[in-house]
Motif scaffolding. Structure first.
Motif, PDB file in Angstrom:
ATOM      1  N   ALA A  27      -3.072  -1.059   9.178  1.00  0.00           N
ATOM      2  CA  ALA A  27      -3.225  -0.062  10.231  1.00  0.00           C
ATOM      3  C   ALA A  27      -2.295   1.115   9.964  1.00  0.00           C
ATOM      4  O   ALA A  27      -1.199   0.947   9.403  1.00  0.00           O
ATOM      5  CB  ALA A  27      -2.901  -0.684  11.585  1.00  0.00           C
ATOM      6  N   PRO A  28      -2.693   2.318  10.336  1.00  0.00           N
ATOM      7  CA  PRO A  28      -1.784   3.459  10.204  1.00  0.00           C
ATOM      8  C   PRO A  28      -0.519   3.259  11.042  1.00  0.00           C
ATOM      9  O   PRO A  28      -0.584   2.744  12.161  1.00  0.00           O
ATOM     10  CB  PRO A  28      -2.612   4.635  10.740  1.00  0.00           C
ATOM     11  CG  PRO A  28      -4.028   4.182  10.685  1.00  0.00           C
ATOM     12  CD  PRO A  28      -3.989   2.694  10.897  1.00  0.00           C
ATOM     13  N   ASN A  29       0.625   3.609  10.470  1.00  0.00           N
ATOM     14  CA  ASN A  29       1.884   3.629  11.231  1.00  0.00           C
ATOM     15  C   ASN A  29       2.310   2.254  11.722  1.00  0.00           C
ATOM     16  O   ASN A  29       2.764   2.090  12.866  1.00  0.00           O
ATOM     17  CB  ASN A  29       1.758   4.602  12.411  1.00  0.00           C
ATOM     18  CG  ASN A  29       3.110   5.040  12.951  1.00  0.00           C
ATOM     19  OD1 ASN A  29       4.111   5.052  12.224  1.00  0.00           O
ATOM     20  ND2 ASN A  29       3.148   5.400  14.222  1.00  0.00           N
ATOM     21  N   GLU A  30       2.196   1.235  10.868  1.00  0.00           N
ATOM     22  CA  GLU A  30       2.674  -0.094  11.234  1.00  0.00           C
ATOM     23  C   GLU A  30       4.188  -0.090  11.380  1.00  0.00           C
ATOM     24  O   GLU A  30       4.888   0.747  10.788  1.00  0.00           O
ATOM     25  CB  GLU A  30       2.232  -1.112  10.178  1.00  0.00           C
ATOM     26  CG  GLU A  30       0.719  -1.298  10.156  1.00  0.00           C
ATOM     27  CD  GLU A  30       0.228  -2.325   9.151  1.00  0.00           C
ATOM     28  OE1 GLU A  30      -0.953  -2.703   9.249  1.00  0.00           O
ATOM     29  OE2 GLU A  30       1.015  -2.757   8.281  1.00  0.00           O
ATOM     30  N   LEU A  31       4.713  -1.030  12.165  1.00  0.00           N
ATOM     31  CA  LEU A  31       6.159  -1.096  12.388  1.00  0.00           C
ATOM     32  C   LEU A  31       6.889  -1.231  11.050  1.00  0.00           C
ATOM     33  O   LEU A  31       6.529  -2.050  10.207  1.00  0.00           O
ATOM     34  CB  LEU A  31       6.512  -2.280  13.283  1.00  0.00           C
ATOM     35  CG  LEU A  31       6.001  -2.257  14.730  1.00  0.00           C
ATOM     36  CD1 LEU A  31       6.489  -3.498  15.469  1.00  0.00           C
ATOM     37  CD2 LEU A  31       6.436  -1.001  15.462  1.00  0.00           C
TER      38      LEU A  31
END
Length: 411
Positions: A65-69
């Motif tokens: 996913a975009p911008n994962e932790l």
């Protein structure tokens, strides 16, 4: 989770205190000396996965996913969970093994006092990776296997996935890492259940978690191949019989049922029929302490981008994001009507759940399946397979009314 082996056979487990407030009677070192107060948290560390399973609740794919932790944000989440008192953090996905910082995050959780465990498809587990994770403090690896080779590989979308998972299990066992099987039962693989258990017992696995299909992610797309209530009942009965057969053969096999708390009422009925009323009453007492379906209370989920969910399967709703507020603040905020409703669900359950004799040990079963089937999170779970007589007959009510008191340790 409902421990069939504990309830039917008295097999001690390290979760006896956490799950049943039965630490004093257990011979195993305990995760907790007292029954669970804070949620076990599943962290979907990434949406990326090397397989494409037909029932994946997270809808995992080849891309994350975009911008994962990030690593730093993951550590901040772990600090939050430790401060809030979460007893266990389950690293999941997607496939968590694709994260290069997994061992670092596991070590951080272990050092923070949050018990780190892993859910994986097992195909990327080599002996070196298993040893690295064990040395980092990982306490348990649950490896997903959904049938014998042909069926498993078809369900998981990759030829050779079964053999790779077994190699991963063997790698964990070789380095002394406690390892178990995770198996989601549908029409596609129910006939393989006993065969998978027999095969993996030979490999050395002694813990088996059997999941009912919940209707989240791609699991919602295959609800038409979920077992009928009648077939579910037969599968649960088979697992009960299998557990007792292994126990009678002096095999200490831990078996658990996950995701359908109609199983709780059924285990009481099964024990009363097969083992006697005294055993049924003891099981009822343990299950009352366990508290029934844990959604929104004793289990929580954080997805790859930080959204908090009421269970790992219910990805379509979130009361908040850990980038905006701490996990503890989100989880404690009962101004959220759904969160508050789930924690007082006895006031809201309808239909056959509203007057069920086993409500106190089931609490309505899956609220996600109810929402999917009826567009109402407090409607009956369509997977309940208890008969009307079991749910409210004189025998059930009499048994429950006679079950007051404190459960004693098993013989």
């Amino acid at each position: 989770m409902i421990s069939v082996s504990k309830l039917l056979c008295g097999l001690d487990a390290e979760s006896d205190g956490l799950r049943y407030d039965a630490a004093d009677g257990s011979k195993k070192p305990q995760i907790s000396e007292e029954v669970q107060q804070r949620p076990v948290v599943v962290w979907n560390t990434t949406k990326r996965c090397n397989l494409y399973c037909e029932h994946c609740y997270a809808g995992a794919d080849a891309e994350g996913a975009p911008n994962e932790l990030s690593t730093a944000e993951g550590k901040a989440l772990i600090d939050d969970l430790a401060e809030f008192g979460a007893p266990v953090l389950l690293f999941s996905g997607g496939e968590p093994m694709v994260r290069e910082d997994l061992a670092e995050l596991v070590a951080y959780a272990a050092d923070s006092g949050v018990r780190p465990v892993l859910s994986t498809n097992g195909t990327l587990l080599t002996r070196d990776r298993a040893r690295e994770l064990k040395d980092a403090g990982l306490k348990y690896a649950g490896v997903s296997v959904d049938g014998l080779p042909e069926r498993n590989d078809r369900i998981r979308g990759e030829e050779g996935a079964f053999d790779a998972a077994v190699r991963g299990i063997e790698a964990c066992l070789d380095v002394g890492l406690k390892t178990g099987l995770r198996y989601t039962i549908t029409e596609h693989n129910v006939d393989d259940l006993a065969g998978v258990v027999d095969l993996l017992v030979d490999v050395g696995v002694d813990r088996f978690c059997f999941y009912h299909l919940d209707y989240g992610g791609r699991g919602a797309d295959i609800s038409d191949v979920d077992l009928s209530p009648e077939a579910t009942r037969r599968a649960v009965a088979d697992l009960c019989d299998l557990t007792r057969e292994y126990h009678d053969a002096d095999e200490e096999i831990e078996t658990l049922l996950v995701g359908n708390y109609a199983d709780a009422g059924y285990l009481v009925e099964y024990a009363d029929r097969e083992m006697g009323t005294d055993r049924a009453r003891l099981i009822y007492r343990y299950l009352r302490r366990n508290g029934g379906d844990p959604t929104g209370e004793r289990v929580a989920d954080v997805d790859p981008v930080g959204n908090v969910h009421l269970t790992q399967f219910w990805q379509g709703y979130s009361p908040g994001n850990v980038r905006d507020r701490s996990f503890g603040a989100i989880w404690s905020d009962e101004s959220n009507p759904l969160l508050a409703g789930l924690r007082n669900r006895e006031e809201h359950l309808s239909g056959r759940c509203a007057d069920c004799a086993y409500q106190s040990i089931c609490r309505g079963g899956s609220r996600l399946r109810a929402l999917s089937a009826h567009d109402d999170p407090f409607a009956p779970d369509p997977k309940c397979y208890l008969t009307d007589e079991e749910r409210g007959g004189e025998a059930a009510l009499s048994r429950i009314e006679s079950a007051d008191g404190t459960a004693t340790a098993d013989d």
